[in-house]
Design a protein around this motif. Structure first.
Motif, mmCIF file in Angstrom:
data_model
loop_
_atom_site.group_PDB
_atom_site.id
_atom_site.type_symbol
_atom_site.label_atom_id
_atom_site.label_comp_id
_atom_site.label_asym_id
_atom_site.label_seq_id
_atom_site.Cartn_x
_atom_site.Cartn_y
_atom_site.Cartn_z
ATOM 1 N N ASN A 209 -7.693 8.994 -4.397
ATOM 2 C CA ASN A 209 -7.532 10.291 -5.055
ATOM 3 C C ASN A 209 -6.649 10.145 -6.287
ATOM 4 O O ASN A 209 -5.634 9.449 -6.250
ATOM 5 C CB ASN A 209 -6.876 11.306 -4.110
ATOM 6 N N PHE A 210 -7.043 10.820 -7.358
ATOM 7 C CA PHE A 210 -6.199 10.970 -8.541
ATOM 8 C C PHE A 210 -6.125 12.474 -8.787
ATOM 9 O O PHE A 210 -7.077 13.086 -9.265
ATOM 10 C CB PHE A 210 -6.809 10.225 -9.726
ATOM 11 N N VAL A 211 -4.984 13.075 -8.399
ATOM 12 C CA VAL A 211 -4.816 14.528 -8.426
ATOM 13 C C VAL A 211 -3.960 14.889 -9.634
ATOM 14 O O VAL A 211 -2.799 14.484 -9.714
ATOM 15 C CB VAL A 211 -4.164 15.039 -7.130
ATOM 16 N N ARG B 10 0.859 -1.179 0.000
ATOM 17 C CA ARG B 10 0.000 0.000 0.000
ATOM 18 C C ARG B 10 0.894 1.226 0.000
ATOM 19 O O ARG B 10 1.785 1.367 0.834
ATOM 20 C CB ARG B 10 -0.895 -0.016 1.243
ATOM 21 N N ALA B 11 0.670 2.155 -0.951
ATOM 22 C CA ALA B 11 1.550 3.313 -1.086
ATOM 23 C C ALA B 11 0.817 4.477 -1.728
ATOM 24 O O ALA B 11 -0.290 4.327 -2.270
ATOM 25 C CB ALA B 11 2.777 2.946 -1.927
ATOM 26 N N ASP B 12 1.439 5.661 -1.664
ATOM 27 C CA ASP B 12 1.047 6.810 -2.474
ATOM 28 C C ASP B 12 2.022 6.910 -3.637
ATOM 29 O O ASP B 12 3.109 6.308 -3.612
ATOM 30 C CB ASP B 12 1.081 8.097 -1.643
ATOM 31 N N ALA B 13 1.668 7.682 -4.668
ATOM 32 C CA ALA B 13 2.516 7.771 -5.852
ATOM 33 C C ALA B 13 2.522 9.187 -6.403
ATOM 34 O O ALA B 13 1.478 9.840 -6.492
ATOM 35 C CB ALA B 13 2.031 6.793 -6.925
ATOM 36 N N LEU B 14 3.719 9.654 -6.770
ATOM 37 C CA LEU B 14 3.919 11.012 -7.267
ATOM 38 C C LEU B 14 4.702 10.952 -8.572
ATOM 39 O O LEU B 14 5.827 10.452 -8.604
ATOM 40 C CB LEU B 14 4.686 11.826 -6.223
ATOM 41 N N GLY B 15 4.106 11.473 -9.657
ATOM 42 C CA GLY B 15 4.753 11.427 -10.953
ATOM 43 C C GLY B 15 4.965 12.803 -11.548
ATOM 44 O O GLY B 15 4.037 13.619 -11.587
ATOM 45 N N PHE B 16 6.186 13.080 -11.989
ATOM 46 C CA PHE B 16 6.502 14.337 -12.653
ATOM 47 C C PHE B 16 6.567 14.110 -14.162
ATOM 48 O O PHE B 16 7.310 13.261 -14.640
ATOM 49 C CB PHE B 16 7.830 14.900 -12.145
ATOM 50 N N SER B 17 5.778 14.900 -14.907
ATOM 51 C CA SER B 17 5.747 14.844 -16.356
ATOM 52 C C SER B 17 5.494 13.406 -16.827
ATOM 53 O O SER B 17 4.537 12.792 -16.377
ATOM 54 C CB SER B 17 7.033 15.442 -16.926
ATOM 55 N N GLN B 18 6.359 12.845 -17.703
ATOM 56 C CA GLN B 18 6.052 11.523 -18.231
ATOM 57 C C GLN B 18 5.999 10.456 -17.137
ATOM 58 O O GLN B 18 5.344 9.421 -17.300
ATOM 59 C CB GLN B 18 7.053 11.106 -19.315
ATOM 60 N N GLY B 19 6.657 10.719 -16.006
ATOM 61 C CA GLY B 19 6.567 9.787 -14.891
ATOM 62 C C GLY B 19 5.155 9.613 -14.379
ATOM 63 O O GLY B 19 4.826 8.589 -13.765
ATOM 64 N N GLY B 20 4.288 10.603 -14.651
ATOM 65 C CA GLY B 20 2.897 10.520 -14.201
ATOM 66 C C GLY B 20 2.118 9.443 -14.921
ATOM 67 O O GLY B 20 1.446 8.615 -14.297
ATOM 68 N N THR C 58 -3.258 7.479 -3.208
ATOM 69 C CA THR C 58 -3.311 8.730 -3.967
ATOM 70 C C THR C 58 -2.286 8.694 -5.082
ATOM 71 O O THR C 58 -1.102 8.445 -4.843
ATOM 72 C CB THR C 58 -3.030 9.940 -3.060
ATOM 73 N N LEU C 59 -2.744 8.956 -6.295
ATOM 74 C CA LEU C 59 -1.866 9.140 -7.448
ATOM 75 C C LEU C 59 -1.887 10.621 -7.781
ATOM 76 O O LEU C 59 -2.948 11.180 -8.056
ATOM 77 C CB LEU C 59 -2.353 8.316 -8.637
ATOM 78 N N MET C 60 -0.721 11.265 -7.728
ATOM 79 C CA MET C 60 -0.616 12.696 -8.002
ATOM 80 C C MET C 60 0.351 12.907 -9.163
ATOM 81 O O MET C 60 1.463 12.377 -9.160
ATOM 82 C CB MET C 60 -0.121 13.441 -6.767
ATOM 83 N N THR C 61 -0.085 13.670 -10.179
ATOM 84 C CA THR C 61 0.775 13.908 -11.337
ATOM 85 C C THR C 61 0.881 15.403 -11.621
ATOM 86 O O THR C 61 -0.084 16.150 -11.464
ATOM 87 C CB THR C 61 0.239 13.180 -12.584
ATOM 88 N N PHE C 62 2.071 15.817 -12.054
ATOM 89 C CA PHE C 62 2.338 17.215 -12.390
ATOM 90 C C PHE C 62 2.786 17.309 -13.851
ATOM 91 O O PHE C 62 3.815 16.753 -14.228
ATOM 92 C CB PHE C 62 3.436 17.794 -11.491
ATOM 93 N N GLY C 63 1.982 18.006 -14.673
ATOM 94 C CA GLY C 63 2.346 18.234 -16.060
ATOM 95 C C GLY C 63 2.512 16.964 -16.861
ATOM 96 O O GLY C 63 3.360 16.899 -17.758
ATOM 97 N N SER C 64 1.702 15.973 -16.566
ATOM 98 C CA SER C 64 1.821 14.682 -17.254
ATOM 99 C C SER C 64 1.053 14.677 -18.569
ATOM 100 O O SER C 64 0.317 15.609 -18.882
ATOM 101 C CB SER C 64 1.373 13.550 -16.335
ATOM 102 N N GLN C 65 1.230 13.610 -19.343
ATOM 103 C CA GLN C 65 0.650 13.530 -20.686
ATOM 104 C C GLN C 65 -0.308 12.342 -20.766
ATOM 105 O O GLN C 65 -0.099 11.387 -21.519
ATOM 106 C CB GLN C 65 1.765 13.414 -21.732
ATOM 107 N N HIS C 66 -1.371 12.411 -19.964
ATOM 108 C CA HIS C 66 -2.291 11.280 -19.872
ATOM 109 C C HIS C 66 -3.023 11.015 -21.179
ATOM 110 O O HIS C 66 -3.434 9.886 -21.444
ATOM 111 C CB HIS C 66 -3.289 11.513 -18.736
ATOM 112 N N ASN C 67 -3.205 12.041 -21.982
ATOM 113 C CA ASN C 67 -3.834 11.840 -23.294
ATOM 114 C C ASN C 67 -2.799 11.982 -24.417
ATOM 115 O O ASN C 67 -3.145 12.241 -25.564
ATOM 116 C CB ASN C 67 -4.980 12.834 -23.508
#
Length: 344
Positions: A229-231, A108-118, A135-144
Motif C-alpha cells: 500500500n502507498f497511502v 520488514r516494516a511499515d513507514a509513516l511520513g509527515f510532510s517532507q518526511g513523506g 505500507t508507506l503512508m504520507t500526510f501532506g507530503s510534496q511528492h511532486n
C-alpha cells in the motif's frame, strides 16, 4: 506538538480492549519521519507512536533522526544534503537490533511520513537495500515538489536563514547540497508545462527519486511496485504546501491553474517509479482529510493505522475499523499535530 487529552487517553484504553487480537504474529515495526522544523523527540510525534501501539499492541516505533540531540535533528530538517541524510538513515536502521532481519537479512516494516518526511521515506524505500516496506503512508507530503517556499515564523531564524539562502540561488550546487527544502523545489517550463531544464539538471534529490531524468533507475520502480500500500493524504485546506496536489503527484500549472492528475502524467503512464504497477494491484490509495497543513485528528490516524499497519496476519479490515469507530463515536476533536503549525 502536545500530548493527548485525558478523554483521548481513556479512549485509547477502551480501544485496546475493543480491538480483535491476533497472536500468530506481532505487528511490523513502524518507521516515522517528521517534517520540516520538527524533531524526532517531540512529544506530539511520540504521541503518534503511542497511538500506533494502542491500535496494534507491541508495535516497535523507530523515530527517524539525523542526530541524537533533538535540536540538532531539527536543524538537519532545514540544512543538509538529503541524499546523504537518506543514506545515513538507511545505515542507522540496519544497526538497530530491535529492527529484526529475516533469513535474507531484510528488515520488514511499515513507514509513516509527515510532510517532507513523506518524500524522504519514499526515497528511503527506493534507495535502501535491505529494507522492505509493506505500507508507506504520507500526510501532506510534496511528492511532486513545491513551487514556493513556506513563510517562516517571526522568530524562527533557522527557517529564515534557509529561505534567505534559496532566494535567487536555488539551483546552485551550494544550495542544492545544503538547504533541505531546495532539494524538493521544482520549477516548470512555462511553455511546455513540464519540468524545467534547471530543475532536471541541478535537483539534488527530487528529480532523482522521481526518475524524471532521461536515464532511469529501474530499481526505484521495482521497489515501489513491491509495496502493498502507498497511502497519500492531502489536507483539504492546505496553504503551506504549494501546490497541495503535490501530495498526490499531480502537476499544477501555476500560470493557468490547470491540474494534471497523476494517472494522466508520463511518470505514471510510463511507470517511471512503479506507481502504475502498484495501482494495477490496488495498492495506490488517494485520501483527503479536512483542515490546513498538519491539522491532523487522532481519529484519522487511528482509522488508518487500524487498516494499514499491524501484524502481517492481522484481523480483517472490517473488524479493526469497526472497533475504531466504536471508540471514537464521541470524539473531542482535539488536534494532534499542532506544533509547529504549517511546517513542511
Amino acid at each position: 506538538m502536545q500530548l493527548l487529552s485525558l478523554p483521548a487517553v481513556l479512549s485509547f484504553l477502551a480501544f485496546t480492549t475493543a480491538l480483535p487480537t491476533d497472536t500468530s504474529s506481532k505487528p511490523l515495526p513502524l518507521l516515522v519521519w517528521h517534517g520540516l522544523g520538527d524533531r524526532y523527540d517531540a512529544n506530539g510525534l511520540h504521541t503518534v507512536g503511542k497511538l500506533a501501539n494502542k491500535v496494534h499492541p507491541g508495535t516497535y516505533v523507530y523515530y527517524i533522526r539525523l542526530d541524537e540531540d533533538g535540536s540538532s535533528d531539527r536543524s538537519a530538517s532545514f540544512f543538509g544534503n538529503v541524499t546523504e541524510q537518506v543514506a545515513q538513515v538507511c545505515e542507522d536502521i540496519k544497526q538497530d537490533p530491535k529492527l529484526e532481519k529475516d533469513a535474507d537479512g531484510v528488515i520488514r516494516a511499515d513507514a509513516l511520513g509527515f510532510s517532507q518526511g513523506g518524500q524522504f521515506l519514499r526515497g528511503l524505500v527506493e534507495r535502501c537495500d535491505g529494507l522492505s516496506v509493506r505500507t508507506l503512508m504520507t500526510f501532506g507530503s510534496q511528492h511532486n515538489g513545491i513551487a514556493e517556499f513556506q513563510v517562516c515564523g517571526s522568530y524562527d531564524f533557522v527557517c529564515k536563514g534557509a529561505v534567505a539562502l534559496v532566494k535567487g540561488n536555488a539551483w546552485t550546487d551550494y544550495v542544492q547540497n545544503k538547504v533541505v527544502p531546495a532539494q524538493y523545489y521544482r520549477t516548470l517550463n512555462e511553455t511546455t508545462g513540464t519540468a524545467s531544464d534547471e530543475y532536471l539538471e541541478h535537483s539534488n534529490f527530487l528529480a532523482d527519486i522521481n526518475n524524471e531524468r532521461e536515464l532511469k533507475n529501474v530499481s526505484y520502480a521495482a521497489k515501489i511496485s513491491k509495496l502493498e500500500n502507498f497511502v497519500m493524504y492531502l489536507f483539504d485546506e492546505d496553504k503551506t504546501v504549494i501546490p497541495k496536489e503535490s501530495g498526490w503527484f499531480a502537476e499544477v500549472n501555476a500560470t493557468t491553474g490547470n491540474v494534471t492528475l497523476l494517472r494522466d502524467r508520463p511518470i505514471y503512464k510510463e511507470d517511471w517509479i512503479g506507481l502504475k504497477k502498484l495501482d494495477k494491484k490496488g495498492g495506490l490509495v488517494f485520501k483527503t482529510t479536512p483542515g490546513g497543513h498538519m491539522d491532523l485528528k487522532e481519529k484519522v490516524l487511528a482509522e488508518t493505522f487500524g487498516e494499514y499497519f499491524g501484524p502481517p496476519g492481522k484481523s480483517t479490515v472490517q473488524q479493526v475499523l469497526g472497533a475504531v469507530e466504536n471508540v471514537f463515536i464521541e470524539w473531542d476533536q482535539e488536534k494532534l499535530l499542532d506544533e509547529p503549525k504549517g511546517s513542511l
